[in-house]
Design a protein around this motif. Structure first.
Motif, short mmCIF file in Angstrom:
data_model
loop_
_atom_site.label_atom_id
_atom_site.label_comp_id
_atom_site.label_asym_id
_atom_site.label_seq_id
_atom_site.Cartn_x
_atom_site.Cartn_y
_atom_site.Cartn_z
N TYR A 126 1.91 -5.59 -8.13
CA TYR A 126 2.08 -5.12 -7.57
C TYR A 126 4.03 -5.49 -7.19
CZ TYR A 126 -2.64 -5.11 -5.30
OH TYR A 126 -4.13 -4.65 -5.67
N LYS A 133 0.79 -0.82 -0.23
CA LYS A 133 -0.11 -0.01 -0.09
C LYS A 133 0.86 1.26 0.41
CE LYS A 133 -4.18 1.99 2.32
NZ LYS A 133 -4.52 2.20 3.33
N SER A 134 1.83 0.78 0.92
CA SER A 134 3.15 2.29 0.33
C SER A 134 3.27 3.23 -0.12
CB SER A 134 4.47 2.22 2.25
OG SER A 134 4.74 0.99 1.46
N GLY A 170 -0.14 2.44 -3.78
CA GLY A 170 -1.73 3.36 -3.15
C GLY A 170 -2.42 2.39 -2.64
N LYS A 171 -3.00 1.10 -2.62
CA LYS A 171 -3.55 0.28 -2.15
C LYS A 171 -3.42 -0.78 -1.72
CE LYS A 171 -3.85 -1.66 -6.72
NZ LYS A 171 -4.59 -2.31 -8.20
N GLU A 172 -3.54 -1.67 -0.79
CA GLU A 172 -3.67 -3.46 -0.91
C GLU A 172 -3.63 -4.48 -1.77
OE1 GLU A 172 -5.68 -3.80 2.87
OE2 GLU A 172 -4.42 -2.49 4.35
#
Length: 500
Positions: free
Chosen positions: A356, A340-341, A344-346
């Motif tokens: 990712y 996420k860092s 911007g999303k899990e």
């Protein structure tokens, strides 16, 4: 003379009467003959007439068509052997001859018949019943009549009926076996099959109910669905299920709830319900099975999964399991936080792992991924930005030792790497100090030792000589002091210098 005239007149009259009768009979004969000929010609059966010498004297068009002849002239006056242009001892002429001779020995109204197959020029094969009988006129034998009945369609119907009957018999036997098997399954199965009307009155309950709950099936026929054996906490659920079944024609509706055995203990029951319609009536079919062991296993598995997730979520490593399609099967909290860092999303279960991974590293990751799927384990240390990361990838196996994915674990090793660099720098400093000690520090020490030795050996030195040697000794000590200060400064500099 008058008598003779009268006699002649009488004879003439009788002759005229006879002539009229003959003409009438002849007319009737010709009429009947024409009618008979028309009947024979228009008959769909093949008809052939032979004389006593077995030579053809008449036939109809149907016979010509059956035998493949164009005109009766090809047959008139010929025996079967002559028509077929073969000897009378050759089949089928020989068989026809024997049949004709038998027919000539028969009495009026007697006949013989046989079944035979005839091939047509177009390759078609048909079946006929050939009937032979003697022809008498005024009790005198004048020939043989042959009638051929085409029974091909009838034979085919018979064969089809026979096949259908055999199939029916086979299916009937199979049905009996199935019914017996079904009865055995019902009697000895651990599952229970029940049938209810739309008011939930039991119509049928399999005998296996006795082993299932400890009661005979007859106990349940005294009232509608027996809620007494349902766990109190699950009764509302079962009531809601029945209402739902009555409102909609559901298929394969599965529900789980606890029911009570006659011995007093509860166990988990799984019921699969169907609503069916037969002859305008609706029925509810319920298949029930004991899933107590499965439920216990599910609870243990759930507890194990919870514990395992807690362990993974509390781990200092970011962990994920990726399947054969590069999709996430598992992601712990730290991995979600890191992704996420960056993105911007899990990531979620089922997402593609490539979504990712930064584009520049996707090709490298796929290469590692393919190697791991071949059974290889990979360990990598890399610096990304200001941080160092250690990644370990290894195959994940199922119970049958088949690779079903990979485990991807990453850990921040920046602190460890900084310590390693610091230790490396300290080692370099120690090596430099050792060199200083072995070279620069050793020279003034050697000078001091030499001067002290001279002073001890030469006690008769003049004051001037003593001052000179003391000056040398002071210079050596000062040089030694400078070297020591340099070493201390070098050591302090390396300790305070940040690692890179």
């Amino acid at each position: 003379m008058e008598y003779v005239d009268k006699t002649n007149e009488k004879l003439l009259k009788e002759l005229l009467d006879l002539q009229q009768k003959y003409d009438a009979v002849s007319l009737l004969y010709e009429t009947e003959k024409s009618t008979l000929a028309a009947l024979i010609e228009n008959n769909s059966d093949a008809i052939l007439v032979k004389d006593c010498n077995r030579r053809v004297i008449a036939s109809n068009s149907s016979f010509l068509n059956v035998r493949g002849y164009a005109s009766i002239t090809e047959l008139i006056g010929k025996t079967d052997a002559e028509i077929l242009n073969i000897s009378e001892d050759t089949e089928p002429a020989f068989s026809h001859k024997q049949e004709d001779l038998k027919a000539l020995q028969l009495s009026p109204r007697e006949s013989i018949q046989k079944e035979e197959n005839i091939s047509f020029p177009n390759g078609e094969l048909k079946t006929f019943i050939t009937k032979r009988f003697p022809i008498f006129i005024d009790k005198k034998l004048i020939g043989i009549g042959v009638i051929m009945y085409d029974i091909t369609e009838e034979e085919q119907i018979k064969k089809n009926l026979l096949k259908l009957n055999q199939k029916y018999q086979s299916q009937s036997e199979h049905l009996k076996i199935l019914n017996r098997h079904y009865q055995l399954i019902n009697d000895y199965s651990s599952d229970v099959v029940a049938m209810y009307d739309y008011a939930v009155n039991p119509l049928y309950i399999s005998p296996s109910i006795k082993n299932y709950v400890g009661y005979e099936a007859s106990v349940f026929f005294s009232k509608t669905y027996n809620f007494d054996i349902v766990h109190p906490d699950d009764k509302q659920q079962v009531v809601a299920l029945i209402k739902t079944l009555k409102k909609r024609n559901l298929k394969n509706h599965t529900n789980t709830y606890r029911i009570k055995h006659k011995n007093g203990y509860y166990f988990w029951n799984e019921s699969i319900s169907h609503v069916i319609e037969e002859d305008g009536e609706r029925y509810i079919i319920v298949n029930s099975r004991n899933i107590d062991e499965r439920k216990k296993t599910e609870i243990k598995l759930k507890q194990s999964e919870t514990m395992l997730r807690a362990m993974y979520d509390s781990s200092s490593e970011a962990s994920a399991v990726i399947d054969l399609n590069l999709s996430f099967l598992f992601i712990n909290k730290l991995a979600k936080k890191i992704h996420k860092s960056i993105f911007g999303k899990e990531p979620q279960i089922g997402d593609s792992a490539l979504d990712y991974i930064v584009p520049d590293l996707q090709g490298e990751f796929v290469s590692y991924y393919q190697r791991v799927l071949q059974g290889e384990s990979i360990y990598i240390e890399k610096k990304h930005g200001e941080a160092w990361w250690a990644s370990s990838l290894f195959p994940v196996y199922d119970d049958e030792n088949n690779i079903v994915g990979i485990s991807d674990n990453a850990k921040d090793i920046t602190a460890r790497k900084e310590n390693e660099l610091k230790m490396l720098k300290q080692n370099e400093t120690l090596q430099q100090i050792a060199w200083e000690q072995s070279h620069k520090l050793r020279r003034p020490v050697a000078s001091i030792l030499g001067l002290i030795n001279i002073i001890q050996q030469y006690k008769t030195l003049t004051e001037k000589e003593q001052d000179q040697y003391l000056t040398y000794l002071l210079q050596a000590v000062q040089e030694l002091d400078q070297v020591i200060h340099k070493i201390v400064a070098l050591s302090s500099e390396n300790e305070n210098k940040p690692s890179k």
